[in-house]
Design a protein around this motif. Structure first.
Motif, PDB file in Angstrom:
ATOM      1  N   THR A 368      39.587  18.253 -25.093  1.00 18.05           N
ATOM      2  CA  THR A 368      40.140  19.221 -24.142  1.00 18.05           C
ATOM      3  C   THR A 368      39.102  19.483 -23.066  1.00 18.05           C
ATOM      4  O   THR A 368      37.894  19.361 -23.295  1.00 18.05           O
ATOM      5  N   ARG A 369      39.596  19.825 -21.907  1.00 14.94           N
ATOM      6  CA  ARG A 369      38.716  20.081 -20.773  1.00 14.94           C
ATOM      7  C   ARG A 369      37.930  21.365 -20.992  1.00 14.94           C
ATOM      8  O   ARG A 369      38.484  22.412 -21.334  1.00 14.94           O
ATOM      9  N   SER A 370      36.618  21.303 -20.796  1.00 11.25           N
ATOM     10  CA  SER A 370      35.788  22.502 -20.916  1.00 11.25           C
ATOM     11  C   SER A 370      36.068  23.428 -19.744  1.00 11.25           C
ATOM     12  O   SER A 370      36.258  22.982 -18.607  1.00 11.25           O
ATOM     13  N   ARG A 371      36.108  24.713 -20.025  1.00  6.95           N
ATOM     14  CA  ARG A 371      36.362  25.696 -18.973  1.00  6.95           C
ATOM     15  C   ARG A 371      35.112  26.519 -18.712  1.00  6.95           C
ATOM     16  O   ARG A 371      34.297  26.751 -19.605  1.00  6.95           O
ATOM     17  N   SER A 372      34.969  26.962 -17.477  1.00  7.73           N
ATOM     18  CA  SER A 372      33.805  27.759 -17.113  1.00  7.73           C
ATOM     19  C   SER A 372      33.903  29.142 -17.749  1.00  7.73           C
ATOM     20  O   SER A 372      34.990  29.660 -17.997  1.00  7.73           O
ATOM     21  N   VAL A 373      32.753  29.713 -18.014  1.00  4.00           N
ATOM     22  CA  VAL A 373      32.679  31.027 -18.653  1.00  4.00           C
ATOM     23  C   VAL A 373      31.877  31.955 -17.754  1.00  4.00           C
ATOM     24  O   VAL A 373      30.781  31.622 -17.299  1.00  4.00           O
ATOM     25  N   GLY A 374      32.447  33.130 -17.493  1.00  4.47           N
ATOM     26  CA  GLY A 374      31.769  34.117 -16.671  1.00  4.47           C
ATOM     27  C   GLY A 374      31.169  35.232 -17.506  1.00  4.47           C
ATOM     28  O   GLY A 374      30.986  35.110 -18.721  1.00  4.47           O
ATOM     29  N   GLU A 375      30.921  36.356 -16.859  1.00  7.71           N
ATOM     30  CA  GLU A 375      30.249  37.490 -17.502  1.00  7.71           C
ATOM     31  C   GLU A 375      31.192  38.223 -18.440  1.00  7.71           C
ATOM     32  O   GLU A 375      32.357  38.439 -18.135  1.00  7.71           O
ATOM     33  N   VAL A 376      30.665  38.586 -19.607  1.00 10.89           N
ATOM     34  CA  VAL A 376      31.361  39.496 -20.517  1.00 10.89           C
ATOM     35  C   VAL A 376      30.693  40.860 -20.418  1.00 10.89           C
ATOM     36  O   VAL A 376      29.482  40.972 -20.637  1.00 10.89           O
ATOM     37  N   HIS A 377      31.447  41.867 -20.067  1.00  9.64           N
ATOM     38  CA  HIS A 377      30.861  43.201 -19.919  1.00  9.64           C
ATOM     39  C   HIS A 377      30.336  43.703 -21.257  1.00  9.64           C
ATOM     40  O   HIS A 377      30.985  43.509 -22.297  1.00  9.64           O
ATOM     41  N   PRO A 378      29.182  44.353 -21.271  1.00  8.23           N
ATOM     42  CA  PRO A 378      28.678  44.927 -22.522  1.00  8.23           C
ATOM     43  C   PRO A 378      29.691  45.889 -23.142  1.00  8.23           C
ATOM     44  O   PRO A 378      30.452  46.550 -22.435  1.00  8.23           O
ATOM     45  N   LEU A 379      29.693  45.933 -24.452  1.00  3.66           N
ATOM     46  CA  LEU A 379      30.655  46.747 -25.188  1.00  3.66           C
ATOM     47  C   LEU A 379      30.594  48.203 -24.729  1.00  3.66           C
ATOM     48  O   LEU A 379      29.554  48.852 -24.795  1.00  3.66           O
ATOM     49  N   GLY A 380      31.715  48.714 -24.255  1.00  2.00           N
ATOM     50  CA  GLY A 380      31.822  50.103 -23.848  1.00  2.00           C
ATOM     51  C   GLY A 380      31.203  50.436 -22.506  1.00  2.00           C
ATOM     52  O   GLY A 380      31.147  51.617 -22.128  1.00  2.00           O
ATOM     53  N   SER A 381      30.780  49.424 -21.757  1.00  2.00           N
ATOM     54  CA  SER A 381      30.041  49.694 -20.518  1.00  2.00           C
ATOM     55  C   SER A 381      30.878  50.357 -19.431  1.00  2.00           C
ATOM     56  O   SER A 381      30.328  50.956 -18.504  1.00  2.00           O
ATOM     57  N   ASP A 382      32.198  50.261 -19.529  1.00  2.04           N
ATOM     58  CA  ASP A 382      33.059  50.829 -18.483  1.00  2.04           C
ATOM     59  C   ASP A 382      33.841  52.050 -18.971  1.00  2.04           C
ATOM     60  O   ASP A 382      34.802  52.471 -18.317  1.00  2.04           O
ATOM     61  N   THR A 383      33.415  52.619 -20.087  1.00  8.08           N
ATOM     62  CA  THR A 383      34.158  53.737 -20.678  1.00  8.08           C
ATOM     63  C   THR A 383      34.222  54.936 -19.734  1.00  8.08           C
ATOM     64  O   THR A 383      35.300  55.491 -19.479  1.00  8.08           O
ATOM     65  N   SER A 384      33.094  55.340 -19.218  1.00 15.42           N
ATOM     66  CA  SER A 384      33.082  56.513 -18.334  1.00 15.42           C
ATOM     67  C   SER A 384      33.908  56.267 -17.087  1.00 15.42           C
ATOM     68  O   SER A 384      34.636  57.147 -16.615  1.00 15.42           O
ATOM     69  N   LEU A 385      33.825  55.071 -16.563  1.00 13.14           N
ATOM     70  CA  LEU A 385      34.553  54.730 -15.355  1.00 13.14           C
ATOM     71  C   LEU A 385      36.054  54.947 -15.514  1.00 13.14           C
ATOM     72  O   LEU A 385      36.711  55.546 -14.661  1.00 13.14           O
ATOM     73  N   TRP A 386      36.578  54.516 -16.649  1.00 12.82           N
ATOM     74  CA  TRP A 386      38.022  54.567 -16.835  1.00 12.82           C
ATOM     75  C   TRP A 386      38.503  55.864 -17.491  1.00 12.82           C
ATOM     76  O   TRP A 386      39.539  56.408 -17.112  1.00 12.82           O
ATOM     77  N   LEU A 387      37.783  56.362 -18.472  1.00 14.11           N
ATOM     78  CA  LEU A 387      38.282  57.544 -19.173  1.00 14.11           C
ATOM     79  C   LEU A 387      38.082  58.815 -18.373  1.00 14.11           C
ATOM     80  O   LEU A 387      38.709  59.836 -18.654  1.00 14.11           O
ATOM     81  N   LYS A 388      37.208  58.770 -17.363  1.00 11.86           N
ATOM     82  CA  LYS A 388      37.086  59.917 -16.475  1.00 11.86           C
ATOM     83  C   LYS A 388      37.905  59.759 -15.192  1.00 11.86           C
ATOM     84  O   LYS A 388      37.819  60.563 -14.281  1.00 11.86           O
ATOM     85  N   GLY A 389      38.684  58.672 -15.171  1.00  9.48           N
ATOM     86  CA  GLY A 389      39.597  58.482 -14.051  1.00  9.48           C
ATOM     87  C   GLY A 389      38.920  58.142 -12.744  1.00  9.48           C
ATOM     88  O   GLY A 389      39.461  58.418 -11.675  1.00  9.48           O
ATOM     89  N   GLU A 390      37.721  57.535 -12.801  1.00  5.08           N
ATOM     90  CA  GLU A 390      36.968  57.261 -11.567  1.00  5.08           C
ATOM     91  C   GLU A 390      37.235  55.870 -11.015  1.00  5.08           C
ATOM     92  O   GLU A 390      36.823  55.547  -9.909  1.00  5.08           O
ATOM     93  N   ALA A 391      37.919  55.008 -11.805  1.00  4.49           N
ATOM     94  CA  ALA A 391      38.113  53.626 -11.357  1.00  4.49           C
ATOM     95  C   ALA A 391      39.153  53.583 -10.242  1.00  4.49           C
ATOM     96  O   ALA A 391      40.134  54.314 -10.240  1.00  4.49           O
TER      97      ALA A 391
END
Length: 393
Positions: A368-391
């Motif tokens: 199978t064709r290999s696919r490129s892999v990008g950044e995986v966000h650290p676990l929980g790194s965007d919690t404040s952004l979304w749960l405080k409604g800032e996104a």
């Protein structure tokens, strides 16, 4: 017909990808193939074509008195249930030979029924599926057709759900992966390579579902969503205080995808199902035997990628229509649907693909064709952004 080794049903998977690419106008989706998505976990892990033990090693096929049964024992506590399943407290069920001996004296369907009642992922090679492939439980409110990319909240784990939201992300959606403090996606440690591939680029949010404040924040986030993807059994979702049907009625245009092992009808709604056993339940092992005279697994947990692809297409098409809904998808039903469609489209080619598959036991998976892999966000790194409604949505 050809003697080239392919993964059976990869043509059906590719047709769904073509449909998704047309609906989304996404060059990234258009560049994918069904064979790539069905085989890439095996390629990442160096799996060989399976026989009676699945490619990933978690499931095995056992001969019963009237057919074949597959039993998935990948979870730590599954084996502890076997004395009760077999009504035998003395046998050493750490030994596969002991399991095989007991199953050889059982009839398939009563054993499968008892195992499912206990929460085991178990299936027979001849089953009558009880649920529709796709079932709309709740029709939601209509919203105006949207011109911005959808916001996808992914509550799922493992393979099918994350693949669907990954494909939606490739099509332009913004994807937020939500995990519980007490139970993160087990694929993070169980298969880091596949986890990275499927979850690259997604925002990462962590919540404590036992905490009322966190639950309220999650519900607010779900009300912002255009598409929600989850794979919890219905009663488990209710226990978390999430009423999917009520949210669909409340939020105009909300598309809520519920991925299940065996659908949403009756007892089947709460049966556990994983990719390999759902493939067996969907008829692939029986089809392999009828074509080749050999018993084995077909593909690598094949119900997972088939479901992930169809789920993404279903979600996008429904979202662009502006018609909200809660939609259940049955993994075993999707396998059966794909099998029936390929039998109708190219019966001789399908039969040959099964014969080639059976003859290649133990060989590496087709390239199978290999696919490129990008950044995986650290676990929980965007919690404040979304749960405080800032996104910015």
């Amino acid at each position: 017909m050809t003697d080239e080794l392919t993964i059976p049903l990869s043509n059906w998977a590719h047709e769904q990808l073509v449909g998704l690419a047309k609906a989304t106008h996404s060059p990234e989706v258009a560049a994918l193939t069904g064979a790539t998505l069905l085989g890439e976990r095996a390629g990442l892990n160096g799996f060989s074509l399976p026989g009676r033990t699945s490619a990933g090693g978690g499931s095995r096929l056992f001969q019963a008195r009237d057919g074949w049964v597959t039993l998935n024992l990948a979870r730590p506590d599954d084996r502890d249930l076997l004395p009760a399943l077999f009504c035998d407290a003395d046998a050493d069920f750490r030994r596969e030979e002991a399991i095989a001996q007991v199953i050889s004296q059982c009839e398939c369907l009563p054993l499968v029924r008892r195992g499912r009642e206990m929460g085991l992922a178990i299936a027979a090679d001849r089953e009558e599926l009880l649920s529709p492939v796709i079932q709309i439980e709740e029709e939601g409110r209509i919203s105006s057709v949207r011109h911005h990319p959808p916001l996808v909240i992914d509550l799922s784990g493992l393979w099918a759900g994350p693949l669907s939201s990954h494909l939606l992300g490739l099509a332009g959606a913004r994807v937020v992966k939500v995990e519980s403090h007490r139970r993160t996606d087990s694929m993070r440690t169980g298969d880091k390579a596949l986890f990275t591939l499927l979850n690259q680029g997604k925002d990462s949010v962590m919540v404590d579902l036992q905490d009322a404040e966190d639950r309220d924040a999650l519900l607010k986030l779900l009300r912002l969503a255009d598409i929600v993807v989850e794979a919890a059994r219905p009663r488990a979702l209710r226990q978390l205080g999430i009423d999917a049907a009520a949210l669909v009625r409340e939020v105009p245009g909300l598309v809520w995808l519920s991925i299940t092992g065996h659908g949403a009808v009756g007892e089947a709604a709460n049966w556990v199902g994983f990719g390999d056993d759902c493939g067996v339940a969907g008829g692939l092992t029986r089809a392999l035997y009828e074509a080749s005279g050999k018993i084995g697994f077909v593909g690598d947990a094949i119900a997972d990628p088939l479901t992930g692809i169809l789920a993404a297409r279903t979600a996008w098409e429904r979202w662009t229509s502006g018609k909200g809904a809660r939609i259940f998808l049955s993994m075993s039903g999707i396998v059966a649907e794909a099998l029936a469609a390929e039998r109708k489209r190219d019966p001789e080619g399908l039969e040959q693909s099964f014969r080639n598959w059976a003859a290649s036991n133990g060989q590496p998976f087709p390239g199978t064709r290999s696919r490129s892999v990008g950044e995986v966000h650290p676990l929980g790194s965007d919690t404040s952004l979304w749960l405080k409604g800032e996104a910015a949505c």
